[in-house]
Design a protein around this motif. Structure first.
Motif, PDB file in Angstrom:
ATOM      1  N   GLY A 104       0.779  -1.194  -0.109  1.00 34.58           N
ATOM      2  CA  GLY A 104      -0.062  -0.026  -0.011  1.00 34.58           C
ATOM      3  C   GLY A 104       0.844   1.151  -0.022  1.00 34.58           C
ATOM      4  N   GLY A 105       0.433   2.510  -0.680  1.00 35.85           N
ATOM      5  CA  GLY A 105       1.306   3.650  -0.555  1.00 35.85           C
ATOM      6  C   GLY A 105       2.279   3.716  -1.845  1.00 35.85           C
ATOM      7  N   LYS A 106       3.034   4.839  -1.848  1.00 36.96           N
ATOM      8  CA  LYS A 106       4.018   4.942  -2.845  1.00 36.96           C
ATOM      9  C   LYS A 106       5.290   5.090  -2.200  1.00 36.96           C
ATOM     10  CE  LYS A 106       1.305   8.646  -3.996  1.00 36.96           C
ATOM     11  NZ  LYS A 106       1.041  10.001  -4.481  1.00 36.96           N
ATOM     12  N   GLY A 107       5.501   5.020  -1.074  1.00 42.02           N
ATOM     13  CA  GLY A 107       6.700   5.214  -0.375  1.00 42.02           C
ATOM     14  C   GLY A 107       7.542   4.158  -0.608  1.00 42.02           C
ATOM     15  N   ALA A 108       8.949   4.061  -0.034  1.00 37.81           N
ATOM     16  CA  ALA A 108      10.013   3.002  -0.234  1.00 37.81           C
ATOM     17  C   ALA A 108       9.470   1.668   0.575  1.00 37.81           C
ATOM     18  CB  ALA A 108      11.226   3.325   0.484  1.00 37.81           C
ATOM     19  N   LEU A 109      10.308   0.489   0.348  1.00 38.98           N
ATOM     20  CA  LEU A 109       9.709  -0.553   0.616  1.00 38.98           C
ATOM     21  C   LEU A 109      10.503  -1.153   1.948  1.00 38.98           C
ATOM     22  CD1 LEU A 109       8.078  -3.171   0.653  1.00 38.98           C
ATOM     23  CD2 LEU A 109      10.052  -4.167  -0.597  1.00 38.98           C
ATOM     24  N   VAL A 110       9.947  -0.655   3.498  1.00 41.74           N
ATOM     25  CA  VAL A 110      10.737  -0.794   4.590  1.00 41.74           C
ATOM     26  C   VAL A 110      10.532  -2.052   5.443  1.00 41.74           C
ATOM     27  CG1 VAL A 110      11.007   0.337   6.629  1.00 41.74           C
ATOM     28  CG2 VAL A 110      10.533   1.890   4.714  1.00 41.74           C
ATOM     29  N   LYS A 111       9.306  -2.511   5.081  1.00 39.82           N
ATOM     30  CA  LYS A 111       8.882  -3.909   5.803  1.00 39.82           C
ATOM     31  C   LYS A 111       7.704  -4.368   4.946  1.00 39.82           C
ATOM     32  CE  LYS A 111       5.440  -1.144   8.523  1.00 39.82           C
ATOM     33  NZ  LYS A 111       5.942   0.083   8.379  1.00 39.82           N
ATOM     34  N   CYS A 112       7.743  -5.692   5.297  1.00 40.83           N
ATOM     35  CA  CYS A 112       6.826  -6.703   4.242  1.00 40.83           C
ATOM     36  C   CYS A 112       6.206  -7.330   5.350  1.00 40.83           C
ATOM     37  CB  CYS A 112       7.419  -7.874   3.533  1.00 40.83           C
ATOM     38  SG  CYS A 112       8.047  -6.904   2.002  1.00 40.83           S
ATOM     39  N   PHE A 113       4.763  -7.233   5.570  1.00 46.31           N
ATOM     40  CA  PHE A 113       3.851  -7.952   6.595  1.00 46.31           C
ATOM     41  C   PHE A 113       3.932  -9.553   5.872  1.00 46.31           C
ATOM     42  CE2 PHE A 113       2.732  -3.944   8.138  1.00 46.31           C
ATOM     43  CZ  PHE A 113       2.886  -3.980   9.469  1.00 46.31           C
ATOM     44  N   ILE A 114       4.234 -10.396   6.515  1.00 44.63           N
ATOM     45  CA  ILE A 114       4.236 -11.939   6.101  1.00 44.63           C
ATOM     46  C   ILE A 114       2.670 -12.200   5.624  1.00 44.63           C
ATOM     47  CG2 ILE A 114       4.409 -14.287   6.485  1.00 44.63           C
ATOM     48  CD1 ILE A 114       6.703 -13.373   8.512  1.00 44.63           C
ATOM     49  N   GLU A 115       1.619 -11.655   6.200  1.00 46.67           N
ATOM     50  CA  GLU A 115       0.134 -12.148   5.800  1.00 46.67           C
ATOM     51  C   GLU A 115       0.042 -11.353   4.569  1.00 46.67           C
ATOM     52  OE1 GLU A 115      -2.186  -8.892   8.423  1.00 46.67           O
ATOM     53  OE2 GLU A 115      -1.921 -10.974   9.280  1.00 46.67           O
ATOM     54  N   ARG A 116       0.644 -10.289   4.064  1.00 50.12           N
ATOM     55  CA  ARG A 116       0.419  -9.907   2.814  1.00 50.12           C
ATOM     56  C   ARG A 116       1.147 -10.284   1.645  1.00 50.12           C
ATOM     57  NH1 ARG A 116       0.034  -3.425   3.667  1.00 50.12           N
ATOM     58  NH2 ARG A 116      -1.708  -3.456   5.374  1.00 50.12           N
ATOM     59  N   ILE A 117       2.104 -11.177   1.874  1.00 46.97           N
ATOM     60  CA  ILE A 117       3.072 -11.975   0.708  1.00 46.97           C
ATOM     61  C   ILE A 117       1.931 -13.028  -0.160  1.00 46.97           C
ATOM     62  CG2 ILE A 117       4.983 -13.450   0.251  1.00 46.97           C
ATOM     63  CD1 ILE A 117       6.338 -12.283   2.768  1.00 46.97           C
ATOM     64  N   SER A 118       1.951 -12.933  -1.200  1.00 45.56           N
ATOM     65  CA  SER A 118       0.889 -13.666  -1.978  1.00 45.56           C
ATOM     66  C   SER A 118       1.758 -14.841  -2.411  1.00 45.56           C
ATOM     67  CB  SER A 118      -0.012 -12.774  -3.127  1.00 45.56           C
ATOM     68  OG  SER A 118       1.105 -12.089  -3.845  1.00 45.56           O
ATOM     69  N   GLN A 119       2.990 -14.504  -2.989  1.00 45.89           N
ATOM     70  CA  GLN A 119       3.947 -15.732  -3.511  1.00 45.89           C
ATOM     71  C   GLN A 119       5.157 -15.398  -2.952  1.00 45.89           C
ATOM     72  OE1 GLN A 119       3.595 -15.245  -7.734  1.00 45.89           O
ATOM     73  NE2 GLN A 119       2.734 -17.489  -7.660  1.00 45.89           N
ATOM     74  N   ASP A 120       5.777 -16.426  -2.437  1.00 47.36           N
ATOM     75  CA  ASP A 120       7.075 -16.519  -1.807  1.00 47.36           C
ATOM     76  C   ASP A 120       8.052 -17.500  -2.676  1.00 47.36           C
ATOM     77  OD1 ASP A 120       9.228 -16.463  -0.069  1.00 47.36           O
ATOM     78  OD2 ASP A 120       8.259 -17.031   1.523  1.00 47.36           O
ATOM     79  N   TYR A 121       9.130 -16.895  -3.087  1.00 49.29           N
ATOM     80  CA  TYR A 121      10.056 -17.441  -4.039  1.00 49.29           C
ATOM     81  C   TYR A 121      11.495 -17.990  -3.342  1.00 49.29           C
ATOM     82  CZ  TYR A 121       7.242 -15.444  -7.662  1.00 49.29           C
ATOM     83  OH  TYR A 121       6.227 -15.233  -8.504  1.00 49.29           O
ATOM     84  N   THR A 122      11.384 -17.525  -1.858  1.00 47.32           N
ATOM     85  CA  THR A 122      12.426 -18.016  -1.057  1.00 47.32           C
ATOM     86  C   THR A 122      12.477 -19.481  -0.640  1.00 47.32           C
ATOM     87  OG1 THR A 122      11.717 -17.114   0.847  1.00 47.32           O
ATOM     88  CG2 THR A 122      13.068 -15.363  -0.298  1.00 47.32           C
ATOM     89  N   LYS A 123      13.772 -20.063  -0.338  1.00 43.70           N
ATOM     90  CA  LYS A 123      13.718 -21.296   0.351  1.00 43.70           C
ATOM     91  C   LYS A 123      13.614 -21.128   2.098  1.00 43.70           C
ATOM     92  CE  LYS A 123      15.730 -23.295  -3.856  1.00 43.70           C
ATOM     93  NZ  LYS A 123      16.798 -22.812  -4.514  1.00 43.70           N
TER      94      LYS A 123
END
Length: 83
Positions: A30-49
């Motif tokens: 949400g919003g136009k600002g920099a990416l400071v944090k990612c709430f885990i419940e908002r991640i729709s696809q996770d490519y990390t192991k």
């Protein structure tokens, strides 16, 4: 403290490692600002192991944290890009 909106925004962004350009997440930001944090419940696809580790170059790009009572990843400055 107030928790973040569970439904969250509908606009998704692709998050990449800044050093090797490997895809990390699809995230509802949400919003136009920099990416400071990612709430885990908002991640729709996770490519990390492993959490917070790039799958290609194996460098850490974030740290796990609890923000507003919810699990999140705090991004390390300059380690990720998004579009």
């Amino acid at each position: 403290m107030a928790k973040p909106n569970k439904k969250g925004p509908t606009k998704t962004v692709d998050i990449f490692c800044s050093s090797c350009r490997a895809p990390l997440f699809k995230y509802r930001k949400g919003g136009k600002g920099a990416l400071v944090k990612c709430f885990i419940e908002r991640i729709s696809q996770d490519y990390t192991k492993q959490p917070c580790i790039c799958p290609k170059c194996e460098r850490p790009f974030a740290r796990p944290a609890i923000i507003k009572g919810t699990a999140a990843y705090k991004m390390i400055g300059g380690k990720v890009t998004f579009k």
